[in-house]
Design an enzyme around this catalytic site. Sequence first.
Site, PDB file in Angstrom:
ATOM      1  N   MET A 204       0.852  -1.185   0.000  1.00  0.00           N
ATOM      2  CA  MET A 204       0.000   0.000   0.000  1.00  0.00           C
ATOM      3  C   MET A 204       0.895   1.246   0.000  1.00  0.00           C
ATOM      4  SD  MET A 204      -3.184   0.366   2.588  1.00  0.00           S
ATOM      5  CE  MET A 204      -2.266   0.439   4.099  1.00  0.00           C
ATOM      6  N   HIS A 205       0.781   2.077  -1.035  1.00  0.00           N
ATOM      7  CA  HIS A 205       1.559   3.312  -1.041  1.00  0.00           C
ATOM      8  C   HIS A 205       0.881   4.468  -1.766  1.00  0.00           C
ATOM      9  CE1 HIS A 205       2.499   1.682  -5.000  1.00  0.00           C
ATOM     10  NE2 HIS A 205       2.827   2.898  -5.359  1.00  0.00           N
ATOM     11  N   ARG A 206      -0.311   4.238  -2.361  1.00  0.00           N
ATOM     12  CA  ARG A 206      -0.975   5.302  -3.119  1.00  0.00           C
ATOM     13  C   ARG A 206      -1.345   6.456  -2.194  1.00  0.00           C
ATOM     14  NH1 ARG A 206       0.082   4.730  -7.844  1.00  0.00           N
ATOM     15  NH2 ARG A 206       0.134   2.553  -8.380  1.00  0.00           N
ATOM     16  N   ARG A 239       7.194   5.823   1.644  1.00  0.00           N
ATOM     17  CA  ARG A 239       6.212   6.900   1.911  1.00  0.00           C
ATOM     18  C   ARG A 239       5.158   6.425   2.916  1.00  0.00           C
ATOM     19  NH1 ARG A 239       3.937   9.597  -2.579  1.00  0.00           N
ATOM     20  NH2 ARG A 239       2.304  10.494  -1.310  1.00  0.00           N
ATOM     21  N   ASP A 280      -2.551  -1.782  -3.567  1.00  0.00           N
ATOM     22  CA  ASP A 280      -3.002  -0.649  -4.382  1.00  0.00           C
ATOM     23  C   ASP A 280      -2.018  -0.396  -5.523  1.00  0.00           C
ATOM     24  OD1 ASP A 280      -0.895   0.619  -3.080  1.00  0.00           O
ATOM     25  OD2 ASP A 280      -2.169   1.993  -1.941  1.00  0.00           O
TER      26      ASP A 280
END
Length: 367
Positions: A204-206, A239, A280
């Site tokens: 998950m990084h969006r 991130r 994602d």
Amino acid sequence: MKLVHVVGARPNFIKIAPVWRAIASLTPFEQVMVHTGQHYDVNMSDVFFVDLGLPAPDHYLGVGSGTHAQQTAAVMVAFERVVQQLGPDLVLVYGDVNSTVAAALVCAKLLVPVAHVEAGLRSFDRTMPEEINRLLTDQIADWLFTPSPDGDENLLREGVAPGKIHRVGNVMIDSLVRLLQTASRSTVLSELGLEPEDYAVLTMHRPSNVDSEDALGDLLNTLIRLSERLPIIFPVHPRTWQRLETLGAGEARGQLRLIEPLSYVDFLGLMSQARIVLTDSGGIQEETSYLGIPCLTLRANTERPVTVEMGTNTLVGQDTGLLTSRFHAILDGDDSWDRRPPAGISLWDGHAAERIARIILETLGRE
Ligand code: UD1
């Protein structure tokens, strides 16, 4: 003839590897690799060059992180100098990251032909930075190499001349096909104390999932609950680490196990034996479709619709109720979720990069 490839971020490295190799073996052209430095951590960049057997980049621009404008502008300024120095006959750009659009813009202004590998994908969601990068890159590229029929249709609808569009298949799947056996020998499962098909993998990084504290908090609470039924292994993107630390959630909780980002081979080893994948990412939707592994995509839309229509992908968005019910349905043996052999999406066969090399050879060879 001199070909310059531009890469900057993790998924770019997976895409360039087969193209670099195919051009080296099928054409007489000189190749130069430019790494913008958008991703710079060892485990976001260097380990991928090792796993994928890529040579060290010839030019490293060292642009690093920043706002979108800063990052895009820094790539443009530094890459313009490289293009002026090298005078390439063709520049290849990959995917949809900031480095892709920045390099394409530089070439368009200097009248250097650009080839876009993975052209034509559209999420139709202009709040995604990648969608802006895709739209602009495809408008100014001269050669558009698409992975699937929807890509061709999108480009034609946007007025791209049919002669520029070449459907070649999926270069990310080329890398997967080449390294799947190697990945099956990875020790990542034993290091994490896991048994095949007895865990889930999460990435998950969006910005839409991790930049809002509320969205991230809700997702995390749901994932922790789901992990009580099946452990969830979560290699955390830098991130996302930053956001988790702000939330005070930078530690494993329950069976949601946070680990450092993995190398390509270790991640492929982990993903290919997972019971379920939650993500994602764009590329992981494709890889799970090829592998026949159920994928729950934590996004409301996808630029890879074939993974939903012909593959194993379900979009759950940020609907934690839907995520929960689909997760349990898969574990309860919902028939539609049986593992399937490779989904058989046309041209996702491990040879996309060879098709690219042949098209380049035929066209540039004639000149
Ligand atoms: C970028 C791409 C995204 C792709 C993703 C794959 C854009 C707009 N986005 O997103 O499409 O799916 O790469 O990973 O190009 N950072 C580090 N070390 C690194 C790289 C990044 O600490 O090696 C941190 C920095 O604080 C940076 C943040 O991660 O600000 C985000 O990096 P950035 O390259 O801007 O975007 P990604 O989220 O990685």
